[in-house]
Design a protein around this motif. Structure first.
Motif, PDB file in Angstrom:
ATOM      1  N   ALA A 174       1.115  -1.159   0.295  1.00 40.47           N
ATOM      2  CA  ALA A 174       0.186  -0.323   0.257  1.00 40.47           C
ATOM      3  C   ALA A 174       1.015   0.855  -0.138  1.00 40.47           C
ATOM      4  O   ALA A 174       0.608   2.135   0.239  1.00 40.47           O
ATOM      5  CB  ALA A 174      -1.293  -0.035   1.561  1.00 40.47           C
ATOM      6  N   ALA A 175       2.315   1.038   0.288  1.00 46.81           N
ATOM      7  CA  ALA A 175       3.000   1.838   0.041  1.00 46.81           C
ATOM      8  C   ALA A 175       2.563   3.245   1.120  1.00 46.81           C
ATOM      9  O   ALA A 175       2.712   4.373   0.201  1.00 46.81           O
ATOM     10  CB  ALA A 175       3.512   2.459  -1.456  1.00 46.81           C
ATOM     11  N   ALA A 176       2.254   2.793   2.475  1.00 44.36           N
ATOM     12  CA  ALA A 176       1.370   4.111   3.017  1.00 44.36           C
ATOM     13  C   ALA A 176       2.914   4.340   4.055  1.00 44.36           C
ATOM     14  O   ALA A 176       3.862   3.555   5.019  1.00 44.36           O
ATOM     15  CB  ALA A 176       0.757   4.123   4.041  1.00 44.36           C
ATOM     16  N   ALA A 177       3.430   6.412   3.397  1.00 47.30           N
ATOM     17  CA  ALA A 177       4.499   6.776   4.163  1.00 47.30           C
ATOM     18  C   ALA A 177       4.675   7.441   4.884  1.00 47.30           C
ATOM     19  O   ALA A 177       5.564   8.105   5.220  1.00 47.30           O
ATOM     20  CB  ALA A 177       5.800   5.688   2.925  1.00 47.30           C
ATOM     21  N   ASN A 178       3.490   7.974   5.161  1.00 51.00           N
ATOM     22  CA  ASN A 178       2.696   9.267   6.101  1.00 51.00           C
ATOM     23  C   ASN A 178       1.776   8.734   6.948  1.00 51.00           C
ATOM     24  O   ASN A 178       1.420   7.975   6.494  1.00 51.00           O
ATOM     25  CB  ASN A 178       3.256  10.930   5.139  1.00 51.00           C
ATOM     26  CG  ASN A 178       1.782  10.152   3.776  1.00 51.00           C
ATOM     27  OD1 ASN A 178       0.992  10.647   4.621  1.00 51.00           O
ATOM     28  ND2 ASN A 178       2.203  10.485   2.449  1.00 51.00           N
ATOM     29  N   LEU A 197       5.636  -0.333   6.736  1.00 54.56           N
ATOM     30  CA  LEU A 197       6.205   0.354   5.925  1.00 54.56           C
ATOM     31  C   LEU A 197       6.959   0.015   5.539  1.00 54.56           C
ATOM     32  O   LEU A 197       8.483  -0.934   5.262  1.00 54.56           O
ATOM     33  CB  LEU A 197       7.442   1.791   7.357  1.00 54.56           C
ATOM     34  CG  LEU A 197       6.173   1.687   8.627  1.00 54.56           C
ATOM     35  CD1 LEU A 197       6.918   2.717   9.509  1.00 54.56           C
ATOM     36  CD2 LEU A 197       4.787   2.987   8.313  1.00 54.56           C
ATOM     37  N   PRO A 198       7.120   1.458   4.304  1.00 55.24           N
ATOM     38  CA  PRO A 198       7.399   1.237   2.757  1.00 55.24           C
ATOM     39  C   PRO A 198       9.995   0.973   3.640  1.00 55.24           C
ATOM     40  O   PRO A 198       9.516   2.017   4.574  1.00 55.24           O
ATOM     41  CB  PRO A 198       7.538   2.042   2.141  1.00 55.24           C
ATOM     42  CG  PRO A 198       6.430   2.827   2.158  1.00 55.24           C
ATOM     43  CD  PRO A 198       6.197   2.477   3.657  1.00 55.24           C
ATOM     44  N   ARG A 199      10.575   0.281   2.570  1.00 55.83           N
ATOM     45  CA  ARG A 199      11.843  -0.084   2.438  1.00 55.83           C
ATOM     46  C   ARG A 199      11.929   1.664   2.150  1.00 55.83           C
ATOM     47  O   ARG A 199      13.400   1.890   1.478  1.00 55.83           O
ATOM     48  CB  ARG A 199      12.541  -0.958   2.413  1.00 55.83           C
ATOM     49  CG  ARG A 199      12.127  -2.236   2.915  1.00 55.83           C
ATOM     50  CD  ARG A 199      12.121  -3.184   2.491  1.00 55.83           C
ATOM     51  NE  ARG A 199      10.797  -3.378   1.124  1.00 55.83           N
ATOM     52  CZ  ARG A 199      10.835  -5.079   0.707  1.00 55.83           C
ATOM     53  NH1 ARG A 199      11.670  -5.741   0.790  1.00 55.83           N
ATOM     54  NH2 ARG A 199       9.597  -5.151   0.302  1.00 55.83           N
TER      55      ARG A 199
END
Lengths: 325, 179
Positions: A118-122, A140-142
Motif C-alpha cells: 500500500a506504500a503508506a509512508a506518511n 512501512l515501505p523500505r
C-alpha cells in the motif's frame, strides 16, 4: 519486539516457529499474494494446519492477501479473506482499499494489517487507513530513515512493522511498473516481480546471462555472485558506462539498527523471503531471535554474519541509515 | 561437519569406479528410490503441479555422469556426460550442494547467489521442483533404510560413517544443530 517471519511452505512455517518466530506470514497459492511462485504457498487445509502448529507453540499466523484485485474478479480475494478467517489466522495483510473495506465490513473481528504494497509512508496516509478501515498495524515501505519512522510513530496510533532483512525494494511499493514494462505482468496484480516464465538464464561465453522478457538484465562470470533476475537490480550499459541504474544487487540487513528501531517506536520486525527455503528461514529467524531476546533482556544484541545468505552476497542498511537527496 | 555450504567434493577414490562401471544400476537404484519417495510424499507431485511432465537435467558437476529426472514417471536415469537427452530445465552444482538443499541444510537461492548453483531453461519448473522438495523435508538416508528394512541397522551405521568420512549430508539432520 515481535519478529515476523516468512513461510512459503508448511515446512518453512514449522522451521520459522521452531526457530523462534513470534509471528509467521504466508499466503495462498494463487494471485492474491505477492509471492505467487510455482510450488510455493499454502492450500486452505495447509493453512489451517499451519495455524494450529503455530498457535500450539504460541506463535501467530498472518495471511498476506496483498495484491490488488482485478476489477470484476474480486471474488478470489474476498474468498481468501474469508478462508484466512476460517483457518484461524491472527491477521490479514491487505493493500487494496476495496479489499480493506470488504474485510472491515464482513470480518470486523479479523485484525487488519496494511501491507507494504500500500506504500503508506506518511502519517496522513496511515491515519486514513486506520480511521477508514480499522487497520491496526502498518508495514512501512523500505524508503524511510529511522528518524523518519520515529517521526511517523509520534503522529499515529497504530503499530508499525519494518523490514529488517532480505530483499530490498526501493520503489514505491505496489506501484512498480518495471516488470510490466518487460513482461506485461506486475507484482502488484500478479504477485511476482519477475514472473519465472519470463526469466531465462544462459551460459554464454563463460558468462551467466540473465534475461527478463527477452531483455538482458545482467551478465555475471560463471561462478561469480549473481542477483535475482529483477529489472531493479539489473546491470545496464548506457553512454559507455555500465552499472546498476536503480539499485545495487544487495539485500537489506538492519540487524545493527534494531535497538534504534525499538526506540523509534517500531512494534514488529519483518524478515523478507517467502520465496526462500526452510534452511534460509531457520537460519535468519534464529539469528534475529537472538537479537530481539538480547534487546528484551537489556543486553547488547549479537553481531550477525548473514551476508552469505543475501542477494549479491552483500548487505546494506538501506534507507534506514541515510536520507534521500 | 556437514557440507552446509555445499562445497565438499566427492572423494577421488569413489570417482574412479564410477567412471568405469555401467550406469544402469545407478538408474535402477535412483528410480526405485524416487518411486518410493513419491509414494510416501504425494504432496511433492501436487506442488510440482503442471510441471510434472517436464524433464530436469541434474548436472552434478563432481560426478562423472549426469542425471535426468522425470517426475511424472518417477524415473531418474544416469547418462554419460554429454550424452544426456535434452531437458526442459538444467540445474548444475556439486553433489554436496544438491544433498544439502534436499536435507534443508542449505538454501538454493544462497547457492545461486554464490555462483555454486547454475540454472538454465524453464524457471517455473525449476522453482516448482525446488519448492516441492523443500517442503517434503526428505531424509534420503532414512528412505534408503526403509527401502531395505532387513539391512537397516548396518545401513544406518554405514551411512553415518560415510557421512563422517566425506562430509556429504546424506540424512536430514537436527536442523537446530546446523543453524
Amino acid at each position: 519486539m515481535e519478529l515476523v517471519c516468512p513461510a512459503g511452505t508448511p515446512a518453512a512455517l514449522r522451521a520459522a516457529v521452531d526457530s523462534g518466530a513470534h509471528s509467521v506470514y504466508c499466503g495462498f497459492a494463487d494471485a492474491t499474494n505477492a509471492r505467487n511462485f510455482p510450488g510455493l504457498n499454502f492450500s486452505r487445509a495447509e493453512l489451517a494446519e499451519g495455524v494450529g502448529y503455530a498457535h500450539a507453540q504460541g506463535a501467530k499466523v498472518l495471511v498476506a492477501i496483498n495484491t490488488f484485485p482485478t476489477a470484476g474478479d474480486e471474488g478470489l480475494w474476498h474468498c481468501a479473506v474469508a478462508d484466512a478467517a476460517c483457518a484461524g489466522a491472527d491477521a490479514v495483510i491487505l493493500a487494496d482499499l476495496g479489499l480493506l473495506a470488504h474485510a472491515a465490513e464482513h470480518h470486523p473481528d479479523l485484525r487488519r494489517h496494511l501491507s507494504v504494497q500500500a506504500a503508506a509512508a506518511n502519517p496522513d496516509a496511515i491515519n486514513f487507513y486506520a480511521e477508514a478501515f480499522g487497520v491496526r498495524r502498518v508495514v512501512l515501505p523500505r524508503v524511510l530513515s529511522v528518524e523518519e519512522i520515529a517521526a511517523i510513530n509520534r503522529e499515529i496510533a497504530v503499530e508499525t512493522e519494518v523490514f529488517v532483512f532480505g530483499g530490498l525494494c526501493v520503489m514505491a511499493e505496489g506501484r512498480c511498473s518495471l516488470s510490466s514494462y518487460a513482461t506485461g505482468r506486475s507484482p502488484n496484480m500478479n504477485g511476482v516481480c519477475s514472473p519465472p516464465e519470463f526469466v531465462d538464464y544462459a551460459n554464454e561465453g563463460g558468462q551467466n546471462v540473465a534475461r527478463l522478457g527477452g531483455f538482458v538484465i545482467h551478465r555475471t562470470p560463471n561462478g561469480a555472485s549473481a542477483p535475482y533476475p529483477t529489472l531493479c537490480k539489473g546491470c545496464f550499459t548506457s553512454a559507455d558506462k555500465t552499472g546498476h541504474v536503480f539499485e545495487d544487487a544487495v539485500s537489506l540487513d538492519a540487524s545493527t539498527l534494531v535497538p534504534r528501531l525499538a526506540k523509534a517506536g517500531v512494534t514488529a520486525l519483518k524478515i523478507e523471503g517467502r520465496q526462500r527455503s526452510r534452511a534460509y528461514v531457520g537460519q535468519i529467524v534464529r539469528a534475529f531471535r537472538a537479537v530481539t531476546d538480547a534487546l528484551e533482556a537489556g543486553r547488547e544484541p549479537p553481531a550477525l554474519a548473514l551476508a552469505r545468505l543475501s542477494e549479491g552476497q552483500s548487505a546494506t542498511t538501506g534507507a534506514y541509515a541515510k536520507t534521500w537527496r | 561437519m556437514l557440507a552446509a555450504r555445499g562445497d565438499v567434493s566427492i572423494p577421488r577414490i569413489l570417482i574412479l569406479p564410477m567412471r568405469v562401471l555401467p550406469l544402469w544400476p545407478v538408474s535402477l537404484g535412483l528410480s526405485a528410490l524416487a518411486r518410493r519417495i513419491l509414494q510416501a510424499h504425494p504432496e511433492i507431485l501436487s506442488r510440482i503441479d503442471k510441471y510434472q511432465s517436464k524433464g530436469f537435467a541434474l548436472d552434478i558437476t563432481d560426478l562423472p555422469f549426469a542425471l535426468h529426472l522425470d517426475p511424472a514417471r518417477a524415473a531418474v536415469r544416469a547418462w554419460p556426460r554429454g550424452a544426456a537427452p535434452p531437458a526442459d530445465a538444467r540445474i548444475s552444482g556439486t553433489l554436496a550442494g544438491f544433498l544439502a538443499m534436499l536435507h534443508g541444510v542449505e538454501d538454493g537461492d544462497t547457492l545461486f547467489f554464490s555462483g555454486a548453483l547454475q540454472i538454465e531453461g524453464d524457471m517455473s519448473a525449476v522453482l516448482a521442483l525446488r519448492n516441492a522438495l523443500d517442503d517434503a523435508e526428505l531424509d534420503l538416508g532414512a528412505e534408503v533404510q526403509r527401502a531395505l528394512p532387513m539391512l537397516a541397522p548396518p545401513l544406518r551405521a554405514a551411512i553415518a560413517r560415510f557421512e563422517r568420512l566425506t562430509g556429504l549430508p546424506l540424512r536430514r539432520p537436527d536442523l537446530s544443530e546446523v543453524y
